[in-house]
Write a protein that holds these residues in place. Structure first.
Motif, mmCIF file in Angstrom:
data_model
loop_
_atom_site.group_PDB
_atom_site.id
_atom_site.type_symbol
_atom_site.label_atom_id
_atom_site.label_comp_id
_atom_site.label_asym_id
_atom_site.label_seq_id
_atom_site.Cartn_x
_atom_site.Cartn_y
_atom_site.Cartn_z
ATOM 1 N N ASN A 30 68.043 2.663 30.030
ATOM 2 C CA ASN A 30 68.637 3.937 30.374
ATOM 3 C C ASN A 30 69.496 3.767 31.622
ATOM 4 O O ASN A 30 69.052 3.163 32.602
ATOM 5 C CB ASN A 30 67.539 4.970 30.622
ATOM 6 C CG ASN A 30 68.057 6.372 30.626
ATOM 7 O OD1 ASN A 30 69.203 6.631 30.284
ATOM 8 N ND2 ASN A 30 67.207 7.300 31.026
ATOM 9 N N ASN A 31 70.721 4.286 31.594
ATOM 10 C CA ASN A 31 71.638 4.244 32.730
ATOM 11 C C ASN A 31 71.841 2.839 33.289
ATOM 12 O O ASN A 31 71.855 2.629 34.502
ATOM 13 C CB ASN A 31 71.165 5.177 33.846
ATOM 14 C CG ASN A 31 71.191 6.621 33.438
ATOM 15 O OD1 ASN A 31 72.053 7.040 32.672
ATOM 16 N ND2 ASN A 31 70.238 7.387 33.926
ATOM 17 N N GLY A 32 71.951 1.854 32.407
ATOM 18 C CA GLY A 32 72.220 0.485 32.835
ATOM 19 C C GLY A 32 71.025 -0.272 33.361
ATOM 20 O O GLY A 32 71.163 -1.355 33.919
ATOM 21 N N ILE A 33 69.817 0.277 33.178
ATOM 22 C CA ILE A 33 68.608 -0.379 33.682
ATOM 23 C C ILE A 33 67.620 -0.583 32.540
ATOM 24 O O ILE A 33 67.258 0.362 31.844
ATOM 25 C CB ILE A 33 67.958 0.445 34.802
ATOM 26 C CG1 ILE A 33 68.914 0.536 35.988
ATOM 27 C CG2 ILE A 33 66.630 -0.173 35.231
ATOM 28 C CD1 ILE A 33 68.434 1.409 37.108
ATOM 29 N N LEU A 34 67.192 -1.840 32.376
ATOM 30 C CA LEU A 34 66.146 -2.161 31.411
ATOM 31 C C LEU A 34 64.816 -2.131 32.147
ATOM 32 O O LEU A 34 64.636 -2.831 33.147
ATOM 33 C CB LEU A 34 66.364 -3.548 30.806
ATOM 34 C CG LEU A 34 65.256 -4.034 29.874
ATOM 35 C CD1 LEU A 34 65.272 -3.236 28.572
ATOM 36 C CD2 LEU A 34 65.387 -5.512 29.608
ATOM 37 N N SER A 35 63.889 -1.311 31.683
ATOM 38 C CA SER A 35 62.550 -1.224 32.264
ATOM 39 C C SER A 35 61.566 -1.837 31.286
ATOM 40 O O SER A 35 61.575 -1.510 30.098
ATOM 41 C CB SER A 35 62.169 0.226 32.537
ATOM 42 O OG SER A 35 63.065 0.806 33.453
ATOM 43 N N VAL A 36 60.725 -2.715 31.803
ATOM 44 C CA VAL A 36 59.706 -3.387 31.001
ATOM 45 C C VAL A 36 58.362 -3.076 31.641
ATOM 46 O O VAL A 36 58.190 -3.239 32.851
ATOM 47 C CB VAL A 36 59.928 -4.915 30.969
ATOM 48 C CG1 VAL A 36 58.896 -5.591 30.097
ATOM 49 C CG2 VAL A 36 61.336 -5.257 30.513
ATOM 50 N N ALA A 37 57.421 -2.629 30.840
ATOM 51 C CA ALA A 37 56.081 -2.309 31.351
ATOM 52 C C ALA A 37 55.043 -2.871 30.393
ATOM 53 O O ALA A 37 55.275 -2.962 29.188
ATOM 54 C CB ALA A 37 55.906 -0.808 31.507
ATOM 55 N N GLY A 38 53.926 -3.255 30.946
ATOM 56 C CA GLY A 38 52.839 -3.772 30.129
ATOM 57 C C GLY A 38 51.507 -3.403 30.737
ATOM 58 O O GLY A 38 51.413 -3.075 31.916
ATOM 59 N N ALA A 39 50.472 -3.455 29.916
ATOM 60 C CA ALA A 39 49.133 -3.113 30.383
ATOM 61 C C ALA A 39 48.109 -4.021 29.732
ATOM 62 O O ALA A 39 48.257 -4.404 28.576
ATOM 63 C CB ALA A 39 48.810 -1.660 30.060
ATOM 64 N N ARG A 40 47.112 -4.365 30.512
ATOM 65 C CA ARG A 40 45.936 -5.059 29.990
ATOM 66 C C ARG A 40 44.766 -4.124 30.221
ATOM 67 O O ARG A 40 44.517 -3.708 31.348
ATOM 68 C CB ARG A 40 45.694 -6.366 30.739
ATOM 69 C CG ARG A 40 46.565 -7.464 30.249
ATOM 70 C CD ARG A 40 46.055 -8.785 30.763
ATOM 71 N NE ARG A 40 47.173 -9.422 31.434
ATOM 72 C CZ ARG A 40 47.059 -10.311 32.381
ATOM 73 N NH1 ARG A 40 45.896 -10.683 32.806
ATOM 74 N NH2 ARG A 40 48.118 -10.838 32.929
#
Length: 140
Positions: A66-76
């Protein structure tokens, strides 16, 4: 005797350095980046990001551009490989949530692809093509 005095002097200042270094360590992100080490490559057509995310399930990883930003999130969430009646003596594997963001402009968002294999997330972000017949207007 002299060595003993020097060692006491060093121990005192080492302890003081640890105390005053605490705020930097508290806000230092090097531990976070160790958990999601990444390589970002670029060519004429796209960006390719490889992110190490070991121990995570594919379903527990989310991507958003979104808006030129890639956000990556993860959870254990939890580890189920410890026997029921045993107690942990030493723990290094963490449970929790982690995220990172990458600024990558001019991406065709509807063409982004990703795959997760052997603990490595690979994201391909195709660049928007610059059409030679664009509608830009030259100002004289």
């Amino acid at each position: 005797m002299t060595n003993e005095m020097i060692n006491r002097h060093n121990d005192f200042f080492d302890a003081m350095n640890d105390w005053f270094d605490l705020p930097r360590k508290f806000f230092d992100e090097t531990e976070i980046t160790k958990l999601m080490q990444s390589d970002v490559a670029e060519n004429d057509h796209d960006y390719v990001i490889n992110i190490d995310m070991p121990g995570m399930n594919k379903d527990d990883i989310s991507l958003n551009y979104n808006n030129g930003i890639l956000s990556v999130a993860g959870a254990r969430k939890a580890f189920k490989d410890v026997a029921h009646n045993s107690s942990i003596i030493h723990r290094e594997r963490s449970i929790g949530h982690i995220s990172r963001s990458f600024r990558l402009p001019n991406v065709a968002a509807n063409e982004i692809s990703a795959k997760y294999e052997n603990g490595v997330l690979t994201v391909v972000l195709p660049k928007q093509s610059t059409d030679k017949n664009d509608n830009s207007i030259k100002i004289d």
